[in-house]
Motif scaffolding. Structure first.
Motif, PDB file in Angstrom:
ATOM      1  N   SER A 154       0.772  -1.173   0.075  1.00 38.18           N
ATOM      2  CA  SER A 154       0.097  -0.040   0.182  1.00 38.18           C
ATOM      3  C   SER A 154       0.606   1.259   0.167  1.00 38.18           C
ATOM      4  N   ARG A 155       2.301   1.275   0.161  1.00 41.76           N
ATOM      5  CA  ARG A 155       2.982   2.417   0.106  1.00 41.76           C
ATOM      6  C   ARG A 155       3.069   2.994  -1.349  1.00 41.76           C
ATOM      7  N   PRO A 156       2.911   4.492  -1.089  1.00 41.66           N
ATOM      8  CA  PRO A 156       2.680   5.313  -2.593  1.00 41.66           C
ATOM      9  C   PRO A 156       4.026   5.326  -3.168  1.00 41.66           C
ATOM     10  N   ALA A 157       4.874   4.714  -2.340  1.00 35.72           N
ATOM     11  CA  ALA A 157       6.510   4.931  -2.865  1.00 35.72           C
ATOM     12  C   ALA A 157       6.590   3.905  -3.978  1.00 35.72           C
ATOM     13  N   TYR A 158       5.532   2.743  -4.025  1.00 34.59           N
ATOM     14  CA  TYR A 158       5.863   1.724  -4.864  1.00 34.59           C
ATOM     15  C   TYR A 158       4.827   2.071  -6.059  1.00 34.59           C
ATOM     16  N   ASP A 159       4.306   3.242  -6.326  1.00 36.41           N
ATOM     17  CA  ASP A 159       3.221   3.311  -7.157  1.00 36.41           C
ATOM     18  C   ASP A 159       3.944   3.080  -8.606  1.00 36.41           C
ATOM     19  N   ALA A 160       5.057   3.605  -8.958  1.00 33.84           N
ATOM     20  CA  ALA A 160       5.729   3.429 -10.270  1.00 33.84           C
ATOM     21  C   ALA A 160       5.990   2.020 -10.742  1.00 33.84           C
ATOM     22  N   PHE A 161       6.182   1.082  -9.794  1.00 37.12           N
ATOM     23  CA  PHE A 161       6.347  -0.169  -9.807  1.00 37.12           C
ATOM     24  C   PHE A 161       5.336  -1.019 -10.347  1.00 37.12           C
ATOM     25  N   TRP A 162       4.065  -0.614  -9.556  1.00 34.85           N
ATOM     26  CA  TRP A 162       2.711  -1.241  -9.894  1.00 34.85           C
ATOM     27  C   TRP A 162       2.373  -0.554 -11.436  1.00 34.85           C
ATOM     28  N   GLU A 163       2.529   0.555 -11.639  1.00 33.10           N
ATOM     29  CA  GLU A 163       2.234   1.207 -12.900  1.00 33.10           C
ATOM     30  C   GLU A 163       2.662   0.649 -14.025  1.00 33.10           C
ATOM     31  N   LYS A 164       4.272   0.095 -13.946  1.00 37.41           N
ATOM     32  CA  LYS A 164       4.693  -0.450 -14.779  1.00 37.41           C
ATOM     33  C   LYS A 164       4.353  -1.888 -14.958  1.00 37.41           C
ATOM     34  N   MET A 165       4.086  -2.662 -14.193  1.00 33.35           N
ATOM     35  CA  MET A 165       3.697  -3.968 -14.213  1.00 33.35           C
ATOM     36  C   MET A 165       2.165  -3.769 -14.743  1.00 33.35           C
ATOM     37  N   ALA A 166       1.224  -2.957 -14.481  1.00 33.37           N
ATOM     38  CA  ALA A 166      -0.029  -3.035 -14.890  1.00 33.37           C
ATOM     39  C   ALA A 166       0.183  -2.579 -16.518  1.00 33.37           C
ATOM     40  N   GLU A 167       0.948  -1.574 -17.005  1.00 33.98           N
ATOM     41  CA  GLU A 167       1.107  -1.177 -18.433  1.00 33.98           C
ATOM     42  C   GLU A 167       1.638  -2.442 -19.114  1.00 33.98           C
ATOM     43  N   ALA A 168       2.577  -3.308 -18.472  1.00 36.15           N
ATOM     44  CA  ALA A 168       3.112  -4.650 -19.452  1.00 36.15           C
ATOM     45  C   ALA A 168       2.249  -5.705 -19.150  1.00 36.15           C
ATOM     46  N   GLY A 169       0.996  -5.494 -18.493  1.00 37.69           N
ATOM     47  CA  GLY A 169       0.035  -6.957 -18.313  1.00 37.69           C
ATOM     48  C   GLY A 169       0.482  -7.920 -17.627  1.00 37.69           C
ATOM     49  N   LEU A 170       1.646  -7.619 -16.367  1.00 39.84           N
ATOM     50  CA  LEU A 170       2.303  -8.549 -15.695  1.00 39.84           C
ATOM     51  C   LEU A 170       1.639  -8.766 -14.431  1.00 39.84           C
ATOM     52  N   PRO A 171       0.976  -9.980 -14.253  1.00 41.50           N
ATOM     53  CA  PRO A 171       0.136 -10.390 -13.150  1.00 41.50           C
ATOM     54  C   PRO A 171       0.993 -10.347 -11.799  1.00 41.50           C
ATOM     55  N   MET A 172       0.534 -10.379 -10.778  1.00 41.70           N
ATOM     56  CA  MET A 172       1.470 -10.615  -9.345  1.00 41.70           C
ATOM     57  C   MET A 172       0.601 -11.937  -8.651  1.00 41.70           C
ATOM     58  N   LEU A 173       1.317 -12.872  -8.255  1.00 38.70           N
ATOM     59  CA  LEU A 173       0.900 -13.967  -7.507  1.00 38.70           C
ATOM     60  C   LEU A 173       1.338 -13.702  -6.365  1.00 38.70           C
ATOM     61  N   ALA A 174       0.362 -13.187  -5.405  1.00 37.45           N
ATOM     62  CA  ALA A 174       0.779 -12.507  -3.930  1.00 37.45           C
ATOM     63  C   ALA A 174       0.366 -13.655  -2.799  1.00 37.45           C
TER      64      ALA A 174
END
Length: 327
Positions: A154-174
């Motif tokens: 939930s850290r805003p500092a990681y937003d750019a990381f999530w945005e790049k994943m979303a743009e690439a269509g890379l899912p996260m197995l969490a």
């Protein structure tokens, strides 16, 4: 194996493990309960050497390849394992095993049935660069254990990381829910609600273990997960590690859930696959349990048990629609 023209059957949760004695870059550091459990798992999958032997890495990959070839699964999503980092990007001396992304790609390049799921801690100072590198090499998903790697998603500092994943269509197995097979760095992050931010940014997420509890002392977040799935069409769950004493209670919940078609198959290999838990919960009959118990291949045993429980074909093929498309 399923017919070549059919949609592939994919096990979305299979761990790559190595000790690094011959240069793989992996490491294993287990003690106490985890050391005993690691030895038990090695015995369960018929490893010819101990996890301290210099040939362990090659033997594990060979054993895994044989299991997949001899199973009903066409492909497996093979998981790297990141190291633990502090929020300032410095490495933390914690954890019981590590599998680098480079070694994952090396192993997957030698077997087309192995699909690479990389692991990158978003607090790493080079996290975005590593993500770009892994995308260029054909990553199909990203695996994180927020509670074991100390990742506050939930850290805003990681937003750019999530945005790049979303743009690439890379899912996260969490990983979601409790954990007993590897040390936990921060129990807070087993709660799937910490995944809200990447979901809102657009990352597809598969909640491993259906957010179930691994022990009687863990909270069961299954109902929380389903409520989140209603709000987030990009949120899924997997059925990995459910053929275990406590987590097996999630099977009936998934089967009777009106969102059952948002759950996908995973085994969590090499986690042991028990057959009595489903039988005692009335999910399979005696002959089906006995048949599964006679299968030494844990990938096939887990799959066979779920089919006996009534999981439909889509449960075993659906993850192919979620994984990042490459090539």
């Amino acid at each position: 194996m399923s017919p070549a023209t059919a949609t592939p059957v994919i096990d979305c949760h299979v761990h790559l493990v190595g000790n690094g004695r011959k240069g793989s870059g992996c490491w294993i550091r287990m003690s106490g309960w985890h050391r005993w459990l690691g030895g038990f798992m090695a015995k369960m999958i018929g490893m010819p050497v101990s996890f301290e032997h210099e040939e362990f890495d090659a033997a594990y990959v060979s054993r895994l390849a044989d299991f997949v070839k001899e199973s009903s699964a066409d492909q497996i999503l093979l998981l790297a394992q990141e190291e633990v980092y502090h929020e300032d990007g410095t490495k933390r001396d914690f954890g019981s095993f590590h599998v680098p992304n480079d070694y994952l790609f090396e192993v997957c390049s030698g077997n087309p049935a192995f699909l690479p799921a990389v692991s990158i801690h978003p607090a790493r100072k080079d996290a975005l660069e590593e993500l770009d590198r892994c995308l260029a090499q054909g990553a199909r998903a990203l695996k994180l254990l927020p509670n074991c790697l100390d990742v506050d998603c939930s850290r805003p500092a990681y937003d750019a990381f999530w945005e790049k994943m979303a743009e690439a269509g890379l899912p996260m197995l969490a990983h979601t829910g409790g954990e007993m097979t590897v040390p936990v760095a921060n129990k807070l992050y087993q709660d799937p609600r910490y995944l809200e931010r990447p979901l809102e940014i657009g990352v597809k997420i598969i909640a491993a273990h259906a957010a179930s509890n691994s022990s009687l002392w863990d909270e069961d977040y299954f109902d929380v997960l389903v409520e989140m799935m209603r709000r987030h069409p990009n949120l899924y769950g997997d059925s990995s590690a459910l053929n275990t004493p406590v987590r097996s209670s999630a099977f009936a919940k998934i089967l009777h859930c009106d969102l059952a078609d948002r759950f996908v198959h995973g085994s969590d290999f090499p986690v042991p696959v028990g057959t009595w838990y489903a039988r005692m919960r009335g999910l399979v009959d005696g002959p089906a349990r006995a048949e599964a118990a006679s299968i030494p291949n844990l990938i096939e045993r887990d799959l066979r048990l779920k089919k006996s429980m009534g999981f439909p074909e889509g449960h075993f093929t659906r993850v192919g629609e979620i994984l990042r498309k490459v090539g």
